[in-house]
Design an enzyme around this catalytic site. Structure first.
Site, short mmCIF file in Angstrom:
data_model
loop_
_atom_site.label_atom_id
_atom_site.label_comp_id
_atom_site.label_asym_id
_atom_site.label_seq_id
_atom_site.Cartn_x
_atom_site.Cartn_y
_atom_site.Cartn_z
N ASN A 13 -40.96 -25.00 62.71
CA ASN A 13 -39.95 -24.46 63.93
C ASN A 13 -39.49 -23.14 63.58
OD1 ASN A 13 -38.16 -24.45 65.99
ND2 ASN A 13 -37.22 -26.29 65.30
N TRP A 14 -39.93 -22.18 64.15
CA TRP A 14 -39.15 -20.89 64.10
C TRP A 14 -37.95 -20.48 64.49
CZ3 TRP A 14 -44.05 -17.22 64.38
CH2 TRP A 14 -45.17 -17.48 63.35
N LYS A 15 -37.55 -21.44 65.45
CA LYS A 15 -36.30 -21.54 66.30
C LYS A 15 -36.27 -20.00 66.88
CE LYS A 15 -34.25 -24.82 63.22
NZ LYS A 15 -33.03 -25.48 62.53
N HIS A 99 -34.71 -31.63 70.16
CA HIS A 99 -34.08 -30.87 69.00
C HIS A 99 -32.29 -30.98 68.81
CE1 HIS A 99 -32.92 -28.21 65.35
NE2 HIS A 99 -34.27 -28.69 65.09
N GLU A 101 -30.35 -29.10 68.05
CA GLU A 101 -29.50 -27.88 68.61
C GLU A 101 -29.55 -27.86 69.97
OE1 GLU A 101 -31.96 -25.43 65.99
OE2 GLU A 101 -30.91 -26.10 64.08
N GLU A 171 -34.31 -36.07 61.75
CA GLU A 171 -33.76 -34.86 61.21
C GLU A 171 -32.22 -35.04 61.04
OE1 GLU A 171 -36.18 -30.88 61.70
OE2 GLU A 171 -34.98 -31.12 63.39
N GLY A 177 -30.48 -26.72 58.14
CA GLY A 177 -29.93 -25.43 57.81
C GLY A 177 -28.56 -25.36 56.70
N SER A 217 -33.69 -28.86 55.71
CA SER A 217 -33.69 -28.46 54.43
C SER A 217 -35.04 -28.66 53.54
CB SER A 217 -32.08 -28.39 53.65
OG SER A 217 -31.19 -27.77 54.27
N GLY A 238 -37.73 -25.52 59.15
CA GLY A 238 -37.04 -24.44 59.86
C GLY A 238 -36.98 -23.24 58.93
N GLY A 239 -35.97 -22.97 58.28
CA GLY A 239 -35.95 -21.94 57.21
C GLY A 239 -37.21 -21.58 56.52
P1 13P Z 1 -34.12 -26.07 58.23
O1 13P Z 1 -35.46 -26.55 57.61
O2 13P Z 1 -33.71 -24.67 58.28
O3 13P Z 1 -33.00 -26.96 57.70
O4 13P Z 1 -34.23 -26.67 59.70
C1 13P Z 1 -34.73 -27.85 59.97
C2 13P Z 1 -34.99 -27.86 61.41
O5 13P Z 1 -34.01 -27.91 62.29
C3 13P Z 1 -36.59 -28.08 61.78
O6 13P Z 1 -36.63 -28.38 63.15
#
Ligand code: 13P
Length: 261
Positions: A13-15, A99, A101, A171, A177, A217, A238-239
């Protein structure tokens, strides 16, 4: 198409990262490593603006495309929104729904999540439903109650056949993050609860095949121990998905874990 958890499912997920040019560069680097990732379902989830370009670059590649969100109507006066047919046209197979967020910053509720899940399925998109608790909820011992409610309300009204097209991503918000990962035991406990809870509604067979991802993470260094757990079928990343090297390594570690499971 029947989803199965026989191989690891790893989605990046590149956000809100990557311009079109940057997205294209990253996906080209991933494609160069496709041969090493054959034993996994690998999905990239770029921002909307890059979907088309990434799809064209992916062409016949086994790497799949997903979107980060969508609205539930097909079209209309909904400024700023994207519809399911638009995502289908852009070549998406998957769509992330609910999600944390989106829930936290954009007011999404279990009710809107449910509408989106139904709309995605109607249009043949495979939804990745995100659930998870905050740190405060975990500390108060409310994790299972929270996740249980997100599942029952988010999936309300789905037939077992529809449910077989849904992927779940656990999650924990406190692990997203932050560099704090749930331990494999903490994650497994919630994954087992999710599988058990879903089997009450959809039966044991459907639930033993269900894909339940962990997110928060996930990195190359912890993917192996997480994916070794019985009920963890993959990761929503994510990251670590923003750089080709770390994402490829993470996929390889996930494949290694699955081979040893
Ligand atoms: P991180 O891997 O950066 O913690 O993000 C997880 C995430 O929200 C994937 O959707």
């Amino acid at each position: 198409m029947t989803l199965t958890n026989a191989t690891p499912f790893i989605a990046g997920n590149w956000k809100m990262h990557k311009t079109v040019a940057e997205a294209d560069e990253l996906v080209s680097q991933l494609m160069a490593a496709s041969a090493d990732m054959m034993e996994a379902e690998v999905v990239v989830i770029p921002p909307f603006t890059a979907l088309n370009k990434v799809k064209n670059t992916l062409c016949e590649s086994p790497i799949q495309l997903g979107a980060q969100n969508m609205y539930w109507e097909d079209q209309g006066a909904y400024t700023g929104e994207i519809s399911p047919p638009m995502l289908v046209e852009a070549g998406c197979r998957y769509v992330v729904i609910g999600h944390s967020e989106r829930r936290q910053f954009f007011g999404e509720t279990n009710e809107t999540v449910n509408k989106k899940i139904k709309a995605a399925l109607y249009h043949g998109l495979l939804p990745i439903l995100c659930v998870g608790e905050s740190l405060e909820e975990r500390e108060k011992g409310e994790t299972m109650a929270k996740v249980g409610r997100q599942l029952s309300e988010g999936l309300e009204g789905l037939t077992p056949e529809q449910f077989s097209q849904v992927i779940i991503a656990y999650e924990p918000i406190w692990a997203i993050g932050t560099g704090l990962t749930a331990t494999p035991e903490q994650a497994q406990e919630v994954h087992a609860f999710i599988r058990e809870k879903l089997s009450e509604n959809y039966g044991n067979t459907a639930c033993s095949c269900a894909i339940i991802l962990y997110g928060g993470s996930v990195k190359p260094a912890n993917a192996f121990s997480l994916l070794k757990e019985k009920d963890i079928n993959g990761a929503l990343v994510g990251g670590a998905a923003l750089k080709a090297d770390s994402f490829i390594e993470l996929v390889k570690e996930s494949i290694r874990a699955y081979r040893e499971k």
